[in-house]
Design a protein around this motif. Structure first.
Motif, PDB file in Angstrom:
ATOM      1  N   ASP A 190      47.080 -11.922  40.212  1.00  0.00           N
ATOM      2  CA  ASP A 190      47.511 -13.221  39.703  1.00  0.00           C
ATOM      3  C   ASP A 190      49.039 -13.284  39.708  1.00  0.00           C
ATOM      4  OD1 ASP A 190      44.927 -14.078  39.228  1.00  0.00           O
ATOM      5  OD2 ASP A 190      44.865 -13.112  37.251  1.00  0.00           O
ATOM      6  N   PRO A 191      49.596 -14.473  39.541  1.00  0.00           N
ATOM      7  CA  PRO A 191      51.060 -14.573  39.474  1.00  0.00           C
ATOM      8  C   PRO A 191      51.610 -13.690  38.349  1.00  0.00           C
ATOM      9  CG  PRO A 191      50.089 -16.731  39.774  1.00  0.00           C
ATOM     10  CD  PRO A 191      48.956 -15.791  39.531  1.00  0.00           C
ATOM     11  N   GLN A 192      52.701 -12.974  38.664  1.00  0.00           N
ATOM     12  CA  GLN A 192      53.413 -12.090  37.738  1.00  0.00           C
ATOM     13  C   GLN A 192      52.572 -10.890  37.303  1.00  0.00           C
ATOM     14  OE1 GLN A 192      56.596 -12.855  37.569  1.00  0.00           O
ATOM     15  NE2 GLN A 192      56.060 -14.705  38.747  1.00  0.00           N
ATOM     16  N   ALA A 193      51.500 -10.582  38.014  1.00  0.00           N
ATOM     17  CA  ALA A 193      50.669  -9.421  37.692  1.00  0.00           C
ATOM     18  C   ALA A 193      50.998  -8.272  38.636  1.00  0.00           C
ATOM     19  CB  ALA A 193      49.193  -9.785  37.785  1.00  0.00           C
ATOM     20  N   GLN A 194      50.564  -7.065  38.266  1.00  0.00           N
ATOM     21  CA  GLN A 194      50.778  -5.906  39.111  1.00  0.00           C
ATOM     22  C   GLN A 194      49.606  -4.942  38.984  1.00  0.00           C
ATOM     23  OE1 GLN A 194      54.443  -4.136  37.674  1.00  0.00           O
ATOM     24  NE2 GLN A 194      53.308  -2.552  36.573  1.00  0.00           N
ATOM     25  N   THR A 195      49.510  -4.019  39.926  1.00  0.00           N
ATOM     26  CA  THR A 195      48.484  -2.995  39.918  1.00  0.00           C
ATOM     27  C   THR A 195      49.112  -1.681  40.347  1.00  0.00           C
ATOM     28  OG1 THR A 195      46.274  -2.408  40.693  1.00  0.00           O
ATOM     29  CG2 THR A 195      47.760  -3.357  42.301  1.00  0.00           C
ATOM     30  N   THR A 196      48.495  -0.578  39.895  1.00  0.00           N
ATOM     31  CA  THR A 196      49.008   0.757  40.219  1.00  0.00           C
ATOM     32  C   THR A 196      47.893   1.585  40.835  1.00  0.00           C
ATOM     33  OG1 THR A 196      50.599   0.670  38.405  1.00  0.00           O
ATOM     34  CG2 THR A 196      50.088   2.837  39.310  1.00  0.00           C
ATOM     35  N   ILE A 197      48.224   2.282  41.898  1.00  0.00           N
ATOM     36  CA  ILE A 197      47.295   3.164  42.604  1.00  0.00           C
ATOM     37  C   ILE A 197      47.848   4.585  42.493  1.00  0.00           C
ATOM     38  CG2 ILE A 197      46.328   3.762  44.853  1.00  0.00           C
ATOM     39  CD1 ILE A 197      46.546   0.784  45.567  1.00  0.00           C
ATOM     40  N   THR A 198      46.972   5.520  42.148  1.00  0.00           N
ATOM     41  CA  THR A 198      47.345   6.936  42.078  1.00  0.00           C
ATOM     42  C   THR A 198      46.436   7.722  43.016  1.00  0.00           C
ATOM     43  OG1 THR A 198      48.003   6.714  39.758  1.00  0.00           O
ATOM     44  CG2 THR A 198      47.620   8.947  40.587  1.00  0.00           C
ATOM     45  N   PHE A 199      47.051   8.539  43.861  1.00  0.00           N
ATOM     46  CA  PHE A 199      46.245   9.419  44.708  1.00  0.00           C
ATOM     47  C   PHE A 199      47.026  10.707  44.966  1.00  0.00           C
ATOM     48  CE2 PHE A 199      48.931   7.568  47.876  1.00  0.00           C
ATOM     49  CZ  PHE A 199      49.001   8.476  48.932  1.00  0.00           C
ATOM     50  N   GLY A 200      46.276  11.787  45.163  1.00  0.00           N
ATOM     51  CA  GLY A 200      46.896  13.080  45.413  1.00  0.00           C
ATOM     52  C   GLY A 200      45.996  13.970  46.232  1.00  0.00           C
ATOM     53  N   TYR A 201      46.566  15.089  46.713  1.00  0.00           N
ATOM     54  CA  TYR A 201      45.813  16.011  47.559  1.00  0.00           C
ATOM     55  C   TYR A 201      46.375  17.419  47.386  1.00  0.00           C
ATOM     56  CZ  TYR A 201      49.845  15.120  50.598  1.00  0.00           C
ATOM     57  OH  TYR A 201      51.110  14.986  51.082  1.00  0.00           O
ATOM     58  N   ARG A 202      45.568  18.399  47.793  1.00  0.00           N
ATOM     59  CA  ARG A 202      45.948  19.801  47.757  1.00  0.00           C
ATOM     60  C   ARG A 202      45.788  20.373  49.155  1.00  0.00           C
ATOM     61  NH1 ARG A 202      42.029  22.014  44.673  1.00  0.00           N
ATOM     62  NH2 ARG A 202      43.151  21.472  42.750  1.00  0.00           N
ATOM     63  N   VAL A 203      46.800  21.102  49.603  1.00  0.00           N
ATOM     64  CA  VAL A 203      46.760  21.765  50.908  1.00  0.00           C
ATOM     65  C   VAL A 203      46.846  23.264  50.662  1.00  0.00           C
ATOM     66  CG1 VAL A 203      47.857  22.022  53.146  1.00  0.00           C
ATOM     67  CG2 VAL A 203      47.868  19.794  52.011  1.00  0.00           C
ATOM     68  N   GLU A 204      45.887  24.032  51.216  1.00  0.00           N
ATOM     69  CA  GLU A 204      45.865  25.479  51.078  1.00  0.00           C
ATOM     70  C   GLU A 204      45.887  26.113  52.460  1.00  0.00           C
ATOM     71  OE1 GLU A 204      42.417  26.454  48.856  1.00  0.00           O
ATOM     72  OE2 GLU A 204      43.250  25.819  46.922  1.00  0.00           O
ATOM     73  N   ALA A 205      46.625  27.208  52.552  1.00  0.00           N
ATOM     74  CA  ALA A 205      46.733  27.935  53.819  1.00  0.00           C
ATOM     75  C   ALA A 205      46.588  29.411  53.557  1.00  0.00           C
ATOM     76  CB  ALA A 205      48.058  27.647  54.502  1.00  0.00           C
ATOM     77  N   ALA A 206      45.941  30.106  54.460  1.00  0.00           N
ATOM     78  CA  ALA A 206      45.757  31.550  54.318  1.00  0.00           C
ATOM     79  C   ALA A 206      47.097  32.267  54.408  1.00  0.00           C
ATOM     80  CB  ALA A 206      44.793  32.055  55.393  1.00  0.00           C
ATOM     81  N   LYS A 207      47.095  33.470  53.939  1.00  0.00           N
ATOM     82  CA  LYS A 207      48.312  34.264  53.959  1.00  0.00           C
ATOM     83  C   LYS A 207      48.801  34.446  55.388  1.00  0.00           C
ATOM     84  CE  LYS A 207      50.173  38.752  52.556  1.00  0.00           C
ATOM     85  NZ  LYS A 207      49.863  40.079  51.947  1.00  0.00           N
ATOM     86  N   GLY A 208      50.096  34.266  55.570  1.00  0.00           N
ATOM     87  CA  GLY A 208      50.704  34.424  56.893  1.00  0.00           C
ATOM     88  C   GLY A 208      50.651  33.189  57.763  1.00  0.00           C
ATOM     89  N   VAL A 209      50.036  32.116  57.268  1.00  0.00           N
ATOM     90  CA  VAL A 209      49.923  30.865  58.035  1.00  0.00           C
ATOM     91  C   VAL A 209      51.031  29.913  57.591  1.00  0.00           C
ATOM     92  CG1 VAL A 209      48.495  28.867  58.566  1.00  0.00           C
ATOM     93  CG2 VAL A 209      47.458  31.141  58.362  1.00  0.00           C
ATOM     94  N   THR A 210      51.796  29.418  58.542  1.00  0.00           N
ATOM     95  CA  THR A 210      52.861  28.455  58.259  1.00  0.00           C
ATOM     96  C   THR A 210      52.339  27.042  58.497  1.00  0.00           C
ATOM     97  OG1 THR A 210      54.539  30.047  58.917  1.00  0.00           O
ATOM     98  CG2 THR A 210      55.207  27.727  58.810  1.00  0.00           C
ATOM     99  N   ILE A 211      52.585  26.161  57.540  1.00  0.00           N
ATOM    100  CA  ILE A 211      52.108  24.781  57.642  1.00  0.00           C
ATOM    101  C   ILE A 211      53.245  23.900  58.157  1.00  0.00           C
ATOM    102  CG2 ILE A 211      51.142  22.825  56.396  1.00  0.00           C
ATOM    103  CD1 ILE A 211      50.061  24.783  54.352  1.00  0.00           C
ATOM    104  N   PHE A 212      52.979  23.155  59.195  1.00  0.00           N
ATOM    105  CA  PHE A 212      53.943  22.201  59.738  1.00  0.00           C
ATOM    106  C   PHE A 212      53.410  20.780  59.545  1.00  0.00           C
ATOM    107  CE2 PHE A 212      54.570  26.101  62.164  1.00  0.00           C
ATOM    108  CZ  PHE A 212      55.946  26.272  62.072  1.00  0.00           C
ATOM    109  N   GLY A 213      54.296  19.862  59.230  1.00  0.00           N
ATOM    110  CA  GLY A 213      53.908  18.459  59.146  1.00  0.00           C
ATOM    111  C   GLY A 213      53.919  17.889  57.756  1.00  0.00           C
ATOM    112  N   LEU A 214      53.942  18.745  56.722  1.00  0.00           N
ATOM    113  CA  LEU A 214      53.995  18.231  55.361  1.00  0.00           C
ATOM    114  C   LEU A 214      55.409  17.771  55.028  1.00  0.00           C
ATOM    115  CD1 LEU A 214      51.835  20.692  53.210  1.00  0.00           C
ATOM    116  CD2 LEU A 214      51.281  18.361  53.909  1.00  0.00           C
ATOM    117  N   PRO A 215      55.547  16.723  54.208  1.00  0.00           N
ATOM    118  CA  PRO A 215      56.890  16.307  53.809  1.00  0.00           C
ATOM    119  C   PRO A 215      57.541  17.367  52.940  1.00  0.00           C
ATOM    120  CG  PRO A 215      55.232  15.118  52.550  1.00  0.00           C
ATOM    121  CD  PRO A 215      54.502  15.883  53.600  1.00  0.00           C
ATOM    122  N   ASP A 216      58.868  17.427  53.008  1.00  0.00           N
ATOM    123  CA  ASP A 216      59.600  18.414  52.208  1.00  0.00           C
ATOM    124  C   ASP A 216      59.516  18.069  50.729  1.00  0.00           C
ATOM    125  OD1 ASP A 216      60.269  19.664  54.541  1.00  0.00           O
ATOM    126  OD2 ASP A 216      62.147  18.523  54.776  1.00  0.00           O
TER     127      ASP A 216
END
Length: 518
Positions: A492-518
């Motif tokens: 509606d006019p002058q109204a707002q909404t909020t969205i929350t989302f999240g995630y977890r990334v796991e990598a085995a030992k010795g594995v380097t992850i490329f592509g995630l934001p700093d």
């Protein structure tokens, strides 16, 4: 030989050529006569010429030839060339006067130096009189120089304009021209109205649009942009724009058999060469082979009416603009209105805050007309305000299309990183990164707004890396296998909404992850 004077009465423009109709009236005595129509464009397609009209005569044939006009001086060209010579003489006279003025300045400077010693002993009144006289002469010389420079610039501008005009005239006034000779037979003296049509290249039309969003809906105005350099100017006449694409020759597509073989191409060619040499030498032909039969002579192809498909094909459409325009042969665009359409449209906003915190107004519109709209550039307006431009692809009747109508700053978007945890790798453990975002969408307009919010989760292509969703509030209305999340919200006019989302990334030992934001 009877000469027929004609004028252009109709033009049908195609995407890459045009069909021109010339009309004229002529008195024909009894018997067989030849009617000369000239001049015609040098580049007209000879196979396309046709003769029609009204009158009790029989057309026996039409011949097209090239005729060289006598080299007579065009009066207008001669007049313009004479004016150029006058301007060159005037500028030469100005240059001579400038040189004389330079010599006079040199003389005054020398006179001032020689008189300086004598004037030093003279009284002040005499010195003042001499200086005043010298200044007056300098002023006279420089004033005259400025006037001459202004006159010289005026001559140069006129000369450039005349040169452009001469270029246009010389481009049109070629010595070679096409001539049509129509052979007719009349049983009695008669007055005949004749129409001669032909197709010329170097003419075209394209589409442009105005898309205007108002309270009443979405209005589309369709314009035709016509341009040509056929060698003849088109006056205001019956102008039609066709979507057909006539060609000089058309063939029904056919396919030959497609053979595959286990023999390498080079070996196959050598085998064919040896076989042909044996046949040429008189040796017996191998079993199963037969000497090539002589190609049957193809019957002569009748002359095609290259524009007939425009009038009879169901794949083409011809439009008659509401207002005709004169189109000179200068290759400049001339715009004419084709039609205006009121379209059914659903309006909403789309935002992808991970790319840009802006809400784009989107119209999902359906072409409810009978027109297939060709591709073209579309200018976008909100009421009378120009907001941008976009490319509109070919739009068929009944087809639905999404149109971006610009950014609305009254829909405010904010995407914020609220949490990011990264664990260190220890003996026997995996690396873990947890990220959480909030997206806030606020409607600061005076009307309700439907907003589509797009975001994404990372996708792994490595078995040693896993991605898990940790929180999503509210749940998205849609998600796909590429990790794209879609929320839909009506504010509606002058109204707002909020969205929350999240995630977890796991990598085995010795594995380097490329592509995630700093």
């Amino acid at each position: 030989m009877i000469t027929l004077d004609t004028v252009i009465t109709a033009v049908t423009v195609y995407p890459d050529r045009a069909r021109v109709t010339r009309s004229g009236k002529v008195d024909i005595p009894e018997g067989e006569h030849r009617i000369r129509v000239a001049p015609l464009p040098l580049r007209l397609l000879r196979d396309s010429i046709r003769v029609a009209g009204q009158g009790d005569v029989t057309v026996l044939g039409v011949d097209i030839g090239t005729e060289r006009q006598p080299d007579t001086a065009d009066e207008q060209v001669a007049e313009l060339e004479g004016r150029i010579r006058e301007l060159e003489a005037a500028m030469s006279a100005l240059a001579d006067t400038d040189r004389a003025a330079e010599a006079r300045i040199v003389f005054l400077e020398r006179l001032a130096r020689r008189s300086a010693e004598t004037l030093a002993k003279a009284d002040s009144e005499r010195v003042t009189e001499f200086v005043d006289g010298l200044e007056a002469q300098y002023e006279t010389v420089h004033t005259a120089r400025r006037e001459r420079e202004a006159l010289r610039q005026e001559h140069i501008r006129e000369q450039q304009a005349i040169q452009r005009r001469l270029g246009d005239l010389r481009g049109k006034n070629r010595n070679d021209t096409q001539v049509a000779v129509i052979t007719v037979e009349a049983a009695r003296p008669v007055t005949v109205d004749l129409d001669i049509t032909y197709v010329v290249p170097e003419a075209s039309w394209s589409s442009s649009y105005d898309l205007r969003l108002a309270d009443t809906g979405l209005t589309l105005r369709w314009f035709g942009l016509v341009r040509q350099r056929t060698g003849e100017d088109w006056p205001e006449c019956k102008l039609q724009l066709s979507t057909a694409r006539p060609a000089n020759a058309l063939d029904v597509p056919e396919l030959d058999a497609w053979f595959i073989t286990s023999i390498a191409p080079e070996q196959h060619r050598m085998a064919r060469k040896r076989s042909s040499e044996m046949v040429a030498g008189g040796a017996p032909v191998a079993f199963g082979a037969a000497p090539a039969a002589p190609a049957a002579a193809r019957p002569p192809v009748p002359v095609r009416e290259s524009v007939a498909t425009v009038e009879h094909s169901v794949t083409a459409a011809t439009y008659s603009p509401q207002r005709t325009v004169a189109v000179p042969s200068d290759n400049t665009e001339h715009r004419t209105v084709i039609t205006a359409l009121d379209l059914e449209a659903r309006l909403d906003y789309v935002t992808a805050p991970v790319q840009s915190p802006e809400a784009v107004l989107r119209a999902t519109a359906r072409n409810t007309s009978d027109h297939t709209l060709p591709s073209g550039r579309a200018a976008l307006f909100h009421e009378a305000e120009f907001v941008g431009a976009t490319d509109l692809e070919t739009w068929a009747p009944g087809e639905e299309r999404e149109l971006a109508l610009g950014v609305d700053d009254r829909i405010r978007i904010e995407r914020e990183l609220v949490r990011r945890n990264a664990t260190k790798v220890t003996l026997g453990t995996a690396r873990r990164t947890e990220v959480e975002y909030t997206i806030t969408v606020a409607n600061h307009s005076a009307r309700p707004a439907t907003v589509t919010i797009l975001d994404r989760l990372p996708i792994t292509r490595d078995a040693a890396i896993t991605v898990r969703e940790t929180v999503t509030k509210p749940q998205p209305a849609d998600r796909n296998d590429l990790g794209i999340l879609t929320w839909k919200s009506t504010l509606d006019p002058q109204a707002q909404t909020t969205i929350t989302f999240g995630y977890r990334v796991e990598a085995a030992k010795g594995v380097t992850i490329f592509g995630l934001p700093d």
